[in-house]
Scaffold this active site. Structure first.
Site, PDB file in Angstrom:
ATOM      1  N   VAL B  77       0.864  -1.178   0.000  1.00  0.00           N
ATOM      2  CA  VAL B  77       0.000   0.000   0.000  1.00  0.00           C
ATOM      3  C   VAL B  77       0.906   1.234   0.000  1.00  0.00           C
ATOM      4  O   VAL B  77       1.818   1.335   0.815  1.00  0.00           O
ATOM      5  CB  VAL B  77      -0.880  -0.001   1.273  1.00  0.00           C
ATOM      6  CG1 VAL B  77      -1.767   1.226   1.320  1.00  0.00           C
ATOM      7  CG2 VAL B  77      -1.713  -1.276   1.338  1.00  0.00           C
ATOM      8  N   CYS B  78       0.654   2.152  -0.909  1.00  0.00           N
ATOM      9  CA  CYS B  78       1.489   3.357  -0.987  1.00  0.00           C
ATOM     10  C   CYS B  78       1.309   4.217   0.262  1.00  0.00           C
ATOM     11  O   CYS B  78       0.190   4.596   0.616  1.00  0.00           O
ATOM     12  CB  CYS B  78       1.115   4.180  -2.209  1.00  0.00           C
ATOM     13  SG  CYS B  78       1.877   5.812  -2.191  1.00  0.00           S
ATOM     14  N   VAL B  79       2.420   4.546   0.905  1.00  0.00           N
ATOM     15  CA  VAL B  79       2.353   5.281   2.171  1.00  0.00           C
ATOM     16  C   VAL B  79       1.754   6.680   2.014  1.00  0.00           C
ATOM     17  O   VAL B  79       0.905   7.090   2.819  1.00  0.00           O
ATOM     18  CB  VAL B  79       3.742   5.323   2.867  1.00  0.00           C
ATOM     19  CG1 VAL B  79       4.789   6.032   2.020  1.00  0.00           C
ATOM     20  CG2 VAL B  79       3.638   5.981   4.237  1.00  0.00           C
ATOM     21  N   ALA B  82      -1.907   6.390   1.306  1.00  0.00           N
ATOM     22  CA  ALA B  82      -2.581   5.828   2.479  1.00  0.00           C
ATOM     23  C   ALA B  82      -2.764   6.878   3.565  1.00  0.00           C
ATOM     24  O   ALA B  82      -3.840   7.000   4.166  1.00  0.00           O
ATOM     25  CB  ALA B  82      -1.794   4.637   3.013  1.00  0.00           C
TER      26      ALA B  82
END
Lengths: 98, 119, 123
Positions: B77-79, B82
């Site tokens: 999941v892209c930080v 997110a």
């Protein structure tokens, strides 16, 4: 190159843009783009014209889900998700026209 | 073949996550490797463990978790995406991890094919 | 594939800014990709050409104006910016309306360039 389209050509320009720009290759119609491959839709003429240059595939489960499994335009090849995978392999690259 | 998959839309709202899942499942069934699935844009919402669909509906989040467990698929999941949308370690479903956009680039460099599902 | 583990990455921008977040988040990927020393090209076509329009004023919508970032791309060694001629014309725009230097390509040239890529990401 495999061009993946997921929007109806009757409400979105993705398929039209792909046909305008892309070098002839494979096109896979998925999700709402499957409407493009049904007989009698207003985009049918343009799709048929493109079929001279592109090989057109449709993701059958998406077509079936929309109640149009029996309305496929002749000459469009039906594939399942496994066939989708195969198309990404037989082509060197792919582009989703989002 | 080694596949990378990008999911750019959230679950339920758009078909993208379903399509990506069915593609991944089909690729694995054919003996290919799905090396990484990268969740970007609203796609990060696929990782919320607070997701609770009606009982007669598919559980999109759990389906990804199961795929990761059974086939060692790396769910990233892209930080940045997110954090914008309130997806944190605290509400991250099993099988997912939060990391940087470099993981998407790495999927592009290391996989034979990178397939994007979005809107 | 190109030599030395470097792949040709193309980012295809077909969406207008502000109406949705795709343009902004796409730019974030582009910057990271350049840091990985890959061969990066950016394409702007369809409503994506609006991303490069000069004079964006976002104060009234209380949103960050991210258009100056396109001008900073050069500093990241991202110099291949392509705009499709037909998309510009269809929107009544010319190169003079754009906030960065770009290469304008006709649709056929654009298609040929896409075909040469290893990885195409579309936002």
């Amino acid at each position: 190159m495999l061009h993946i389209i997921n929007k109806s050509p009757l409400s979105n320009g993705s398929l039209e843009s792909c046909l305008r720009v892309a070098v002839p290759g494979d096109i896979l119609l998925t999700e709402d783009a499957v409407y493009a491959a049904t007989s009698g839709n207003a985009f049918e003429g343009k799709l048929r014209e493109a079929m001279g240059r592109f090989k057109v595939y449709v993701l059958q489960p998406d077509l079936d889900a929309r109640g149009l499994g029996d309305r496929l335009i002749e000459g469009v090849t039906s594939v399942d998700h496994g066939g989708f995978v195969d198309l990404t392999i037989s082509n060197n690259s792919c582009q989703s026209w989002l | 073949m080694k596949f990378g998959i990008v999911v750019n839309e959230g679950p339920y709202q758009h078909q993208a996550s379903d399509s990506a899942y069915l593609f991944a499942k089909a690729a694995i069934a054919k003996g290919h490797e799905v090396w990484r699935v990268f969740f970007y844009h609203d796609g990060v919402n696929n990782a919320s463990k607070l997701t609770e669909p009606p009982q007669d509906d598919r559980h999109i989040v759990n389906r990804w978790t199961k795929l990761a467990e059974e086939h060692k698929v790396d769910l990233v999941v892209c930080v940045a995406a997110a954090m914008r949308r309130g997806i944190r370690e605290e509400n991250l479903a099993a099988g997912f991890r939060i990391s940087g956009l470099g993981q998407l680039v790495e999927a592009g460099t290391k996989c034979d094919r990178l397939i994007t599902f979005g809107d | 594939m190109s030599e030395g583990g470097v792949k040709k990455f193309m980012f295809v921008n077909r969406k207008a800014p502000y109406g949705t977040i795709y343009a902004l988040e796409s730019l974030e990927v582009v910057l990271i990709t350049a840091a990985f020393d890959q061969d990066v090209s950016l394409v702007f076509m369809d409503d994506g050409v609006y991303q490069l329009k000069k004079g964006q004023q976002t104060k009234g919508i209380e949103t960050k104006n991210f258009s100056p970032t396109y001008r900073a791309l050069e500093g990241y060694d991202i110099e291949k910016l392509y705009v499709e001629k037909e998309s510009l014309e269809a929107r009544g725009l010319t190169e003079a309306d754009l906030l960065v230097d770009v290469t304008v390509l006709g649709r056929a040239e654009m298609g040929a360039l896409m075909n040469e890529q290893d990885v195409v990401l579309s936002f």
